[in-house]
Design an enzyme around this catalytic site. Structure first.
Site, PDB file in Angstrom:
ATOM      1  CE  LYS A   9      -5.458 -34.599  -6.164  1.00 28.53           C
ATOM      2  NZ  LYS A   9      -4.890 -34.737  -4.857  1.00 28.53           N
ATOM      3  CG  HIS A  58      -6.614 -31.754  -9.975  1.00 29.82           C
ATOM      4  ND1 HIS A  58      -5.412 -32.276  -9.579  1.00 29.82           N
ATOM      5  CD2 HIS A  58      -6.795 -30.614  -9.270  1.00 29.82           C
ATOM      6  CE1 HIS A  58      -4.873 -31.487  -8.662  1.00 29.82           C
ATOM      7  NE2 HIS A  58      -5.691 -30.463  -8.459  1.00 29.82           N
ATOM      8  CB  SER A  69      -4.147 -30.377 -12.076  1.00 26.59           C
ATOM      9  OG  SER A  69      -4.580 -31.515 -12.780  1.00 26.59           O
TER      10      SER A  69
END
Length: 143
Positions: free
Chosen positions: A44, A71, A112
């Site tokens: 991420k 995230h 995200s």
């Protein structure tokens, strides 16, 4: 008259110190790396806008790591460190990075759930400044 001169002197000193402080903070901003990502793997990432607190200077930075399950874990780690340097930061969105250092390729994709999709084109431009000898691409693919 002396009181007026004294007040003007304080104002000039105050303005010059404020200017020095702003320049110092802008210098601190310049010292913040544009990109900090893991050296290998798929993970991420978030795109952040970092701004000098009470100033106008700002820049966008990319942060990504395999150690973040979500995230917001990246943001929760990065934000206090930047605030300690006198900065404010805002997450502009996130996604994933696939970093293959053997083949010198980076692929930016996804989004995200917490922050929405980052501007992958802007993220790629930042990545290219650090990984200039890589093929760096992006897509709107989810995986």
């Amino acid at each position: 008259m002396n009181a007026l001169c004294s007040a003007l002197g304080r104002l000039v000193v105050s303005r010059s110190l404020t200017g020095s402080c702003s320049r110092a903070m802008a210098g601190a901003l310049a010292n913040i790396p544009d990109v900090e990502i893991d050296p290998e793997g798929t993970f991420k990432y978030i795109l952040l806008r970092v701004k000098v607190k009470d100033g106008d200077a700002q820049k966008d930075v990319v942060r990504g790591t395999k150690s973040a399950e979500y995230h917001n874990h990246i943001f929760e780690k990065v934000s206090p460190a930047l605030e300690a340097l006198g900065m404010e930061c805002k997450c502009l969105g996130g996604g994933k990075i696939e970093h293959n250092n053997k083949d010198k390729k980076i692929r930016v994709f996804g989004e995200s759930t917490a922050f929405g999709k980052a501007d992958h084109a802007a993220s790629v431009e930042k990545l290219k400044t650090v990984f200039s000898d890589y093929e760096v691409t992006w897509s709107d693919d989810k995986k």
